[in-house]
Write a protein that holds these residues in place. Structure first.
Motif, short mmCIF file in Angstrom:
data_model
loop_
_atom_site.label_atom_id
_atom_site.label_comp_id
_atom_site.label_asym_id
_atom_site.label_seq_id
_atom_site.Cartn_x
_atom_site.Cartn_y
_atom_site.Cartn_z
N ILE A 27 0.85 -1.19 0.00
CA ILE A 27 0.00 0.00 0.00
C ILE A 27 0.88 1.24 0.00
O ILE A 27 1.83 1.33 0.78
CB ILE A 27 -0.94 0.03 1.23
N ILE A 29 0.77 5.48 0.32
CA ILE A 29 -0.06 6.61 0.78
C ILE A 29 0.68 7.92 0.49
O ILE A 29 1.87 8.05 0.80
CB ILE A 29 -0.38 6.50 2.28
N CYS A 54 3.18 0.66 5.19
CA CYS A 54 2.89 1.44 3.98
C CYS A 54 4.13 2.18 3.47
O CYS A 54 4.96 2.64 4.27
CB CYS A 54 1.79 2.46 4.26
N LYS A 102 -1.52 -0.78 -4.13
CA LYS A 102 -2.69 0.06 -4.02
C LYS A 102 -2.21 1.45 -3.61
O LYS A 102 -1.33 1.57 -2.74
CB LYS A 102 -3.66 -0.49 -2.97
N TYR A 104 -3.19 5.17 -2.10
CA TYR A 104 -4.20 5.91 -1.37
C TYR A 104 -3.73 7.34 -1.13
O TYR A 104 -2.53 7.62 -1.11
CB TYR A 104 -4.50 5.25 -0.02
N TYR A 124 -5.15 6.94 -7.90
CA TYR A 124 -5.57 6.56 -6.55
C TYR A 124 -6.76 5.60 -6.55
O TYR A 124 -7.66 5.69 -7.37
CB TYR A 124 -5.91 7.82 -5.74
N ARG A 126 -8.30 5.01 -3.41
CA ARG A 126 -9.09 5.34 -2.22
C ARG A 126 -8.60 6.68 -1.68
O ARG A 126 -7.42 7.00 -1.77
CB ARG A 126 -8.92 4.25 -1.17
N TRP A 279 -10.13 2.97 7.68
CA TRP A 279 -10.56 3.32 6.33
C TRP A 279 -9.68 2.68 5.27
O TRP A 279 -10.17 2.22 4.24
CB TRP A 279 -10.56 4.85 6.16
N PHE A 280 -8.38 2.63 5.52
CA PHE A 280 -7.45 2.03 4.56
C PHE A 280 -7.24 0.54 4.80
O PHE A 280 -6.46 -0.10 4.10
CB PHE A 280 -6.12 2.75 4.61
#
Length: 282
Positions: A27, A29, A54, A102, A104, A124, A126, A279-280
């Motif tokens: 992930i 961010i 992350c 992913k 975010y 993105y 999310r 949320w993530f």
């Protein structure tokens, strides 16, 4: 933590900090800052999320913090859309670095409400927007309406004419910003259509294309992003996104105050940051 620069689309150098996890979780961010707020403000949360696995990135818009390679006066024609280009450049760079992750986004205030100023949304999966709002000042409380109108109708034009930049710190609004950014801020706050008017004026609106899941967080004692303005942002601006709303009342978290900035402070790590984790799905 690693620090370096990349180049925006017009070759302007943008300062980045990369927070590298020991055990990556696939992930990425990216933090998108508020107006006049340097990236170091988000370092505590960035480190926290890196410790969760992350790959985390913070950056400064041109003319702010470590992205000040020229005098602020020389950047007087660079405003909100230049910052949006900087965000897109960072977003694309990060996606190229971790194409299989992913990706975010955490947007704070302007960082969250300006997403449609470019097509950076395409990178993105999310979004989490903290204290991002529909900016028209008449959706704010009466005292803030008066202060906003006074500052942006009188003091911003006056100081930018005299200094060739806006000394935001004089008014408790963070680092100095360019004349063009200050004028864009005037439009954002004083025009009834706020960022939608700005985007239309540039023929550069991508708000209608944003469809991924988005959490919009408002905070009860935030005078810069009252609940009504965040509701309107979701209903009118991010109307095609899969929006979830969350309104935080400090007393429900045993806090006296949170305001526009304290969500990101380390002292609230155990109290508020689980919202980010949930949320993530970290």
């Amino acid at each position: 933590m690693e620090s370096y620069t990349i180049h925006s689309f017009d070759n302007y150098p943008i300062a980045i900090h990369e927070f590298v996890p020991v055990t990556p979780n696939n992930i990425t961010i990216v933090f998108a800052p508020a107006v006049a707020v340097p990236q170091k403000y988000y370092f505590s949360m960035a480190k926290y999320l890196a410790n969760k696995g992350c790959n985390v990135f913070t950056f400064d818009y041109r003319g702010i913090g470590s992205s000040m390679s020229k005098s602020i006066q020389s950047l007087k024609t660079h405003g909100f859309f230049s910052w949006a280009s900087d965000f897109k450049a960072v977003s694309r760079y990060v996606k190229d670095e971790f194409p299989n992750n992913k990706q975010y986004m955490i947007g704070h205030s302007f960082g969250g409400n300006s997403l449609g100023f470019s097509d950076a949304y395409q990178y993105y999966d999310r979004y989490l927007m903290i204290a991002s709002q529909f900016g028209f000042y008449k959706h704010f409380k009466l005292k803030m309406q008066f202060l906003i109108y006074l500052n942006f109708k009188i003091f911003v034009p006056l100081t930018t004419a005299m200094l060739d930049y806006y000394p935001s710190g004089w008014f408790g609004l963070g680092r100095p910003i360019t004349t063009k950014a200050a004028k864009d801020w005037i439009t954002y706050l004083l025009h009834p259509d706020s960022m939608l008017h700005l985007a239309k004026s540039q023929a550069n609106s991508h708000y209608q294309d944003i469809k991924a899941p988005m959490l919009l967080v408002s905070i009860e004692d935030d005078v810069f992003a009252p609940k009504k303005s965040v509701d309107i942002l979701g209903d009118r601006v991010y109307c095609n996104a899969d929006v979830t709303r969350k309104h935080i009342i400090p007393s429900e978290y045993n806090l006296k105050t949170i305001g526009h900035f304290d969500f990101f402070r380390k002292k609230n790590q155990d109290i508020l940051w689980p919202i980010v984790e949930e949320w993530f799905q970290l």
